[in-house]
Design an enzyme around this catalytic site. Structure first.
Site, PDB file in Angstrom:
ATOM      1  N   GLY A  96      -1.891  -9.061  11.974  1.00 50.27           N
ATOM      2  CA  GLY A  96      -0.782  -9.063  12.439  1.00 50.27           C
ATOM      3  C   GLY A  96      -0.844  -8.454  13.005  1.00 50.27           C
ATOM      4  N   ARG A  97       0.416  -8.606  13.969  1.00 47.55           N
ATOM      5  CA  ARG A  97       0.852  -8.213  15.560  1.00 47.55           C
ATOM      6  C   ARG A  97       1.683  -7.546  15.191  1.00 47.55           C
ATOM      7  NH1 ARG A  97      -1.595 -11.663  19.270  1.00 47.55           N
ATOM      8  NH2 ARG A  97      -3.886 -10.333  18.794  1.00 47.55           N
ATOM      9  N   GLY A  98       2.241  -6.340  16.259  1.00 42.04           N
ATOM     10  CA  GLY A  98       3.667  -5.297  15.897  1.00 42.04           C
ATOM     11  C   GLY A  98       4.034  -4.858  17.883  1.00 42.04           C
ATOM     12  N   ALA A  99       5.115  -4.440  17.148  1.00 37.85           N
ATOM     13  CA  ALA A  99       5.410  -4.075  18.689  1.00 37.85           C
ATOM     14  C   ALA A  99       4.564  -2.981  19.533  1.00 37.85           C
ATOM     15  CB  ALA A  99       7.259  -2.950  18.247  1.00 37.85           C
ATOM     16  N   PHE A 100       3.802  -2.233  17.949  1.00 40.80           N
ATOM     17  CA  PHE A 100       3.106  -0.622  18.345  1.00 40.80           C
ATOM     18  C   PHE A 100       1.905  -1.385  18.464  1.00 40.80           C
ATOM     19  CE2 PHE A 100       7.557   0.791  16.832  1.00 40.80           C
ATOM     20  CZ  PHE A 100       7.712   0.372  18.333  1.00 40.80           C
ATOM     21  N   GLY A 101       1.017  -2.709  17.818  1.00 40.48           N
ATOM     22  CA  GLY A 101      -0.085  -2.751  17.899  1.00 40.48           C
ATOM     23  C   GLY A 101      -0.030  -3.511  16.977  1.00 40.48           C
ATOM     24  N   LYS A 118      -5.120  -0.914  11.229  1.00 45.93           N
ATOM     25  CA  LYS A 118      -3.967  -1.106  12.244  1.00 45.93           C
ATOM     26  C   LYS A 118      -4.389   0.144  13.507  1.00 45.93           C
ATOM     27  CE  LYS A 118      -0.159  -0.643   9.666  1.00 45.93           C
ATOM     28  NZ  LYS A 118       1.201  -0.203   8.570  1.00 45.93           N
ATOM     29  N   ASP A 230       3.911   0.468   5.500  1.00 46.31           N
ATOM     30  CA  ASP A 230       4.241   0.391   6.959  1.00 46.31           C
ATOM     31  C   ASP A 230       5.700   1.307   6.687  1.00 46.31           C
ATOM     32  OD1 ASP A 230       3.503  -0.615   9.259  1.00 46.31           O
ATOM     33  OD2 ASP A 230       5.019  -1.552   9.442  1.00 46.31           O
ATOM     34  N   THR A 285      15.289  -5.000  13.759  1.00 46.76           N
ATOM     35  CA  THR A 285      16.386  -6.046  13.415  1.00 46.76           C
ATOM     36  C   THR A 285      16.731  -4.959  12.369  1.00 46.76           C
ATOM     37  OG1 THR A 285      16.768  -7.163  11.390  1.00 46.76           O
ATOM     38  CG2 THR A 285      14.727  -6.567  11.555  1.00 46.76           C
TER      39      THR A 285
END
Lengths: 463, 215
Positions: A96-101, A118, A230, A285
């Site tokens: 997984g990839r997100g805005a902060f890591g 994470k 989360d 969003t």
């Protein structure tokens, strides 16, 4: 100076100021946990005794069990003393990839246990608001114990990143599931919404408001059951939650009205195509956020039920009710939900389902759940749901897993350099702004001491 | 060594006939301030079925970390100039010897002494043969005596902070933190008899005050 009392003031460096903050925070934390840990340990001992009594064990057998339990506690103490680092884990795959890591599938080298790691880049997170939310996440993870919340086992940090070692849920997340399917059936929707009701209620009972319930945060375990995750992290609270972000509305008129005029099939396609990008943007969003969260007047735990209504709509219709081209336009639609919340006539939805969605997505005073969670459970849409045993029963959509580290329910992500070692710096430990993350070392009893199967008395808390 | 003839107190130098001064009073006045931490007496007791070595080990590591942090907050004030000798009030002076590298006690400044001390403790904690971290590896036979030496030495840092640097502690508003940590430490060493009474003398009154209120 020693006897002068508190009248003398000493010049103080920023360095000292920071150390003081760290020391105070750490000690306050330590002592608020100390008694708790003491009590928890006693509770574990009592649970063992009760379980042995119930099983009607002979004295010899009891003695054996007690010593097994004591050994486990001793191991736990030893683990509390050992420091963990990145070296102790083998990174297997980015999941997984997100805005902060990002999130990686990892294996602990000594035990072979599989976890989700994470990784959060500190540089991206030091913004005040994020920090507050990390603390919130830590708190909830520490407190929440049970079937409905993703467990965290360890956390540690280095100069660059913060690492959270969490339970790996091989079923993937609801966002990915919804992207794969056009819509869910009413039966499937009933299952996921029921489980999410119980999950949200579990954190409400702990005194928390999630504020960011969305499909990305609904994870699926190996059997396809829901777990909530989360609390303000990777994909967490972003600009989308902030009212100021939408202030300049007039400057950002919807660029294109075509989205409005699409039929629901095309709308769903467009939505799904852009969905992952939306999840990974730092803006986020506002689709799932309750209108009162944006308002100055305040909100309460009922805001989580609104979000659930939006998710339910998306499951049945194929896209969420307020989806638009831009976050600004989505925000506008959420705020004027009375005019914008509508069901496309071409998608068949039962009256019960429609009614429940409209009972979730309404003013908080009139929202279902205002009179307690029983009000929700009693809604006709949930007819036939076995609330007490839903987690033990087969999931609506069974998950196919070949091994404990099967990642087939996750999308593929390219490798990144997030774990590249930082060029050797001889910076002191008390690096500027580092303090927020100190004492961020947390270890959980159960996952650490478990060898093979979990004893029955430890499972007792599960629903 | 004229006061206590024992060999173990070579590094501990109590002086005779020196008045305590009023700073003791300051300490006692502020002893009330602690973090609302619940029943510490209960928390230090050996849990049912627990191995004493393991329990002492994990607590020793905690105390080391706490003292390290607390002393770290006053290093601006604990300098070669302010503290040319390591002391705990005018009556007590400490000289450093670790028994292996430095056998003959040396008189040095407090920051130097504490640096020696903390480095030495860290080395003990990092020694796998003394503080095994792998599951199942037993503690050495001499573990308890090593732990006692560590705790005895850590106490001296508390004593130095209390006697020489309590004003900045008040100014930094961390007296409740220091008191809670120290009280926890004292409850722990009392519970398992880990530090000789006479070693505790420099803070005896404070100890009595801190421990009398809630047993």
């Amino acid at each position: 100076a020693m006897t002068a009392g508190a009248t003398t003031t000493f010049p103080m460096s920023n360095h000292t100021r920071e150390r003081v903050t760290v020391a105070k925070l750490t000690l306050e934390n330590f002592y608020s946990n100390l008694i708790l840990q003491h009590e928890e340990r006693e509770t574990r001992q009592k649970k063992l005794e009760v379980a042995m009594e119930e099983e009607g064990l002979a004295d010899e057998e009891k003695k054996l069990r007690r010593s097994q339990h004591a050994r486990k506690e001793t191991e736990f103490l030893r683990l509390k003393r050992t420091r963990l680092g990145l070296d102790d884990f083998e990174s297997l795959k980015v999941i997984g990839r997100g805005a902060f890591g990002e999130v990686r599938l990892v294996q602990k080298k000594d035990t072979g246990h599989i976890y989700a790691m994470k990784i959060l880049r500190k540089a991206d997170m030091l913004e005040k608001e994020q920090v507050a939310h990390i603390r919130a996440e830590r708190d909830i993870l520490v407190e929440a114990d049970g079937a409905w919340v993703v467990k965290m086992f360890y956390s540690f940090q280095d100069k660059r990143n913060l690492y959270l070692i969490m339970e790996f849920l091989p079923g993937g997340d609801m966002m990915t599931l919804l992207m794969k399917k056009d819509t869910l059936t009413e039966e499937e929707t009933q299952f996921y919404i029921s489980e999410t009701v119980l999950a949200i209620d579990a954190i409400h009972q702990l005194g928390f408001i999630h504020r960011d319930v969305k499909p990305d945060n609904l994870l699926l375990d190996a059997k396809g059951h829901v777990k909530l995750s989360d609390f303000g992290l990777c994909t967490g609270l972003k600009k989308a939650h902030r009212t100021e972000f939408y202030r300049n509305l007039t400057h950002n008129p919807p660029s294109d009205f075509s989205f409005q005029n699409m039929n629901s099939k095309r709308k769903a396609e467009t939505w799904k195509k852009n969905r992952r990008q939306l999840a990974y943007s730092t803006v986020g969003t506002p689709d799932y956020i309750a209108p009162e969260v944006f308002m100055q007047t305040g909100y309460n735990k009922l805001c989580d039920w609104w979000s659930l209504g939006v998710i339910m709509y998306e499951m049945l219709i194929g896209f969420p009710p307020f989806c638009s081209e831009t976050p600004q336009e989505t925000y506008r639609k959420v705020m004027s939900w009375k005019e914008t919340l509508a069901f496309p006539p071409e998608v068949p939805v039962s009256e019960k389902a429609k009614d429940l969605i409209l009972r979730f997505c309404t003013d908080s005073e009139n929202r279902i759940g205002n009179g307690g969670v029983e009000e929700i459970k009693g809604h006709p849409f949930f007819e036939g749901v076995d609330w007490g045993h839903i987690r033990e029963r087969p999931a609506a959509i069974p998950i196919e897993i070949r091994s404990i580290d099967d990642t087939s329910n996750f999308d593929d992500f390219p490798e990144s350099d997030i774990l590249q070692p930082v060029p050797n710096t001889t910076e002191p430990d008390y690096k500027s702004k580092d303090w927020v993350f100190l004492n961020y070392t947390y270890k959980r009893f159960e996952g650490l001491t478990q060898r093979g199967s979990i004893p029955t008395y430890m499972k007792a808390g599960k629903l | 060594s004229f006061l206590f003839g024992s060999r173990s107190s070579k590094t501990f130098k109590p002086k005779k006939n020196i008045p305590e001064g009023s700073h003791q009073y300051e300490l006692l006045k502020h002893a009330e301030a602690t973090l609302g931490s619940g029943n510490l007496r209960m928390a230090v007791m050996l849990p049912e079925g627990e191995d004493l070595n393991e329990w002492v080990a994990v607590n020793t590591v905690d105390f080391f970390n706490q003292i390290n942090m607390l002393y770290g907050t006053i290093t601006d004030f604990c300098t070669e100039e302010s503290c040319p000798v390591m002391s705990a009030g005018p009556k007590y002076e400490y000289h450093w010897a670790d028994g292996t590298n430095i056998k003959k006690p040396i008189k040095c400044s407090a920051p130097k002494y504490i640096d020696y001390l903390m480095t030495w403790v860290q080395d003990q904690l990092d020694d796998e043969t003394l503080f095994p971290s792998k599951i199942g590896v037993p503690f050495p036979k001499n573990f308890m005596s090593v732990a006692k030496t560590i705790l005895k030495r850590l106490f001296r840092v508390y004593a130095h902070i209390y006697h020489q640097h309590f004003d900045p502690v008040i100014q930094l508003q961390e007296e409740a933190h220091l008191n809670t940590s120290f009280k926890h430490f004292i409850f722990f060493v009392q519970e398992f008899n880990l530090i000789d009474r006479r070693e505790l003398a420099p803070l005896q009154e404070l100890i009595e005050k801190l421990t009398s209120k809630d047993r």
